[in-house]
Scaffold this active site. Structure first.
Site, mmCIF file in Angstrom:
data_model
loop_
_atom_site.group_PDB
_atom_site.id
_atom_site.type_symbol
_atom_site.label_atom_id
_atom_site.label_comp_id
_atom_site.label_asym_id
_atom_site.label_seq_id
_atom_site.Cartn_x
_atom_site.Cartn_y
_atom_site.Cartn_z
ATOM 1 N N TRP A 43 0.976 -1.353 -0.032
ATOM 2 C CA TRP A 43 0.546 -0.015 -0.178
ATOM 3 C C TRP A 43 0.696 1.069 0.065
ATOM 4 C CZ3 TRP A 43 -0.417 -4.117 3.936
ATOM 5 C CH2 TRP A 43 0.315 -4.232 5.279
ATOM 6 N N ARG A 44 1.841 0.933 -0.007
ATOM 7 C CA ARG A 44 3.294 2.347 0.044
ATOM 8 C C ARG A 44 3.671 2.969 -1.375
ATOM 9 N NH1 ARG A 44 6.944 1.252 5.497
ATOM 10 N NH2 ARG A 44 5.539 2.152 6.546
ATOM 11 N N GLU A 60 -4.956 0.798 6.750
ATOM 12 C CA GLU A 60 -5.129 1.607 8.010
ATOM 13 C C GLU A 60 -6.098 0.148 8.621
ATOM 14 O OE1 GLU A 60 -2.595 2.759 9.956
ATOM 15 O OE2 GLU A 60 -1.942 3.159 8.182
ATOM 16 N N GLN A 65 -4.910 -3.453 15.458
ATOM 17 C CA GLN A 65 -5.495 -4.865 15.903
ATOM 18 C C GLN A 65 -4.412 -6.100 15.804
ATOM 19 O OE1 GLN A 65 -6.432 -5.030 19.344
ATOM 20 N NE2 GLN A 65 -7.705 -2.800 18.821
ATOM 21 N N GLY A 104 -10.225 -11.246 11.849
ATOM 22 C CA GLY A 104 -10.254 -11.040 12.862
ATOM 23 C C GLY A 104 -11.079 -9.781 12.729
ATOM 24 N N TYR A 105 -11.876 -9.999 14.013
ATOM 25 C CA TYR A 105 -12.503 -8.014 14.301
ATOM 26 C C TYR A 105 -13.275 -8.057 13.582
ATOM 27 C CZ TYR A 105 -9.028 -8.346 17.688
ATOM 28 O OH TYR A 105 -7.989 -8.295 18.777
ATOM 29 N N TYR A 143 -6.664 7.463 15.843
ATOM 30 C CA TYR A 143 -5.414 7.011 15.479
ATOM 31 C C TYR A 143 -5.759 7.088 13.239
ATOM 32 C CZ TYR A 143 -1.576 3.996 12.779
ATOM 33 O OH TYR A 143 -1.357 3.515 12.480
ATOM 34 N N ASP A 161 -0.193 4.658 17.425
ATOM 35 C CA ASP A 161 -0.207 3.714 17.240
ATOM 36 C C ASP A 161 0.944 2.912 18.663
ATOM 37 O OD1 ASP A 161 1.529 2.893 16.110
ATOM 38 O OD2 ASP A 161 1.292 1.596 14.907
ATOM 39 N N CYS A 229 18.062 9.811 21.849
ATOM 40 C CA CYS A 229 17.350 9.498 22.877
ATOM 41 C C CYS A 229 17.513 9.100 24.078
ATOM 42 C CB CYS A 229 17.626 7.548 22.070
ATOM 43 S SG CYS A 229 15.953 6.689 22.753
HETATM 44 FE FE1 SF4 Z 1 14.302 2.484 20.722
HETATM 45 FE FE2 SF4 Z 1 16.388 1.820 20.779
HETATM 46 FE FE3 SF4 Z 1 15.897 3.886 18.815
HETATM 47 FE FE4 SF4 Z 1 15.924 4.913 21.862
HETATM 48 S S1 SF4 Z 1 17.950 4.069 20.737
HETATM 49 S S2 SF4 Z 1 14.773 4.664 19.906
HETATM 50 S S3 SF4 Z 1 15.369 2.652 22.288
HETATM 51 S S4 SF4 Z 1 15.941 1.559 19.075
#
Ligand code: SF4
Length: 376
Positions: A43-44, A60, A65, A104-105, A143, A161, A229
């Site tokens: 679908w992309r 989507e 689920q 399902g669903y 969503y 999500d 991160c």
């Molecule tokens: Fe996830 Fe690790 Fe990337 Fe952080 S560094 S977003 S925890 S994969």
């Protein structure tokens, strides 16, 4: 591992990069990674390319689920049969339910058809682009509205999500447990969404969550946003997101009646439109309650008067909110067998065994039939 991931891993080995707060540079890193490493899904469309709203919407709804792996063959089957929303709106509901069987669903399939009808009738076959308009359509929640708006139309919308929830909670080291943290995670996710390429960004976040920032053992070493991160910097990646303790899933019990006619046909009944598995076909059964009914109680729900024999073993099926355990009773009847008063004959039909695969039978009913006919 792709070339971009190899480069990132190599850079990580050579230098310890300091943490920088997630922001526009995170978005750029993610979009670059997406351009090189994105999943190839039917679908992309390519990065920076407009997608077909019908295909985005269909994918989507199917993905709610459900895993990508399970959805791909259904998506391909649907677009081959109904290539446009107009074609889908023209299809009978029964046929849509048949093609959906196994995914399902099932309320999704009914809403899918209802939504196609509304788009053709009220929007001249063109999906609206704004989240607020999309939210008015059957089967489209916050969503899905955000996903369609961003991916199909490039609008600045932020679908969140489970994958995105996980990535964001780690990027910002959110320590509040889910589900309480949901509003804060949505707010943080929205702060990252770029004005342009919101659709690519949404899909990049989804892909990162599915491929790199996985629930267990996230691959931080090759992650394109590791420098941004907070969870990785604090060694918390595997611990987040925190989740509130789950309540146990209750069990329900019942007795299913598998009637086989001597010509090989099996008795099926259409479930009411509203509620669980609405509109799908079922093997008639007792109500599903907290305790297994006695045989005497159960016989009040038997669809035909016959010599009923229990099939050894049980059928177990796990729904989202409960676990179902069924005993199957089987009976062989003649072609002129009459229904009992409580069979609801107007909802019943006889289907030959060879034609069962084409019916709108949910997985639990297929299990009952397979169990009941195993030695037959
Ligand atoms: Fe996830 Fe690790 Fe990337 Fe952080 S560094 S977003 S925890 S994969």
């Amino acid at each position: 591992m792709g070339a971009v991931q190899e480069n990132i891993a190599e850079r990580r080995k050579q230098q310890q990069l300091p943490l920088r707060p997630a922001g526009p540079l995170t978005v750029k890193a993610l979009l670059d990674w997406y351009a090189a490493e994105r999943r190839d899904l039917p679908w992309r469309y390519g990065p920076r390319k407009a997608a077909d709203p019908y295909r985005v919407w269909l994918s989507e709804i199917m993905l709610q689920q459900t895993t990508v792996k399970a959805v791909v063959p259904y998506f391909q089957k649907f677009v081959a049969r109904w290539p446009t929303v107009t074609a889908l709106a023209a299809a009978p509901l029964e046929e849509v339910l048949q093609q959906w069987a196994g995914l399902g669903y099932y309320s999704r399939a009914r809403n899918l058809k209802a939504c196609a009808d509304v788009v053709v009738r009220d929007y001249d076959g063109a999906f609206p682009r704004a989240e607020i308009e999309l939210l008015k359509l059957p089967g489209i929640g916050p969503y899905t509205a955000a996903a369609i708006s961003a991916i199909a139309f490039g609008e600045k919308a932020t679908p969140v999500d489970g994958n995105v929830e996980r990535v964001v909670s780690r990027l910002f080291a959110v320590r509040q447990p889910l589900p309480t943290a949901k509003p804060e995670i949505r707010r943080l996710a929205a702060t990252l969404t770029p004005q342009r390429r919101a659709g690519d960004f949404a899909q990049a976040m989804m892909d990162l969550g599915a491929e790199i920032c996985t629930p267990k053992k996230p691959s931080c070493l090759v992650c394109p946003v590791q420098q941004d991160c907070a969870a990785s910097a604090q060694n918390l990646a595997e611990l987040l997101p925190l989740k509130a303790a789950k309540t146990a899933r209750p069990s329900r019990y019942g007795i299913a009646f598998l009637v086989q006619r001597e010509d090989g046909a099996v008795l099926l009944r259409q479930r009411p439109e509203a509620g669980l598995l609405g509109g799908m076909l079922e093997v008639p059964s007792t109500a599903w309650g907290d305790a297994l009914p006695t045989k005497t109680q159960a016989m009040r729900s038997a669809p035909v008067s016959a010599s009923w024999m229990p099939v050894p073993g049980t059928v177990v099926h796990v729904f989202t909110h409960f676990r179902l355990e069924l005993i199957v009773y089987r009976a062989l009847v003649s072609v002129d067998a009459g229904f009992t008063l409580w069979a609801e004959p107007e909802r019943c039909r006889w289907v030959h065994r060879r034609d069962l695969h084409g019916q709108a039978l949910p997985s639990v009913m297929k299990k009952i039939i397979a169990h009941g006919l195993a030695d037959n």
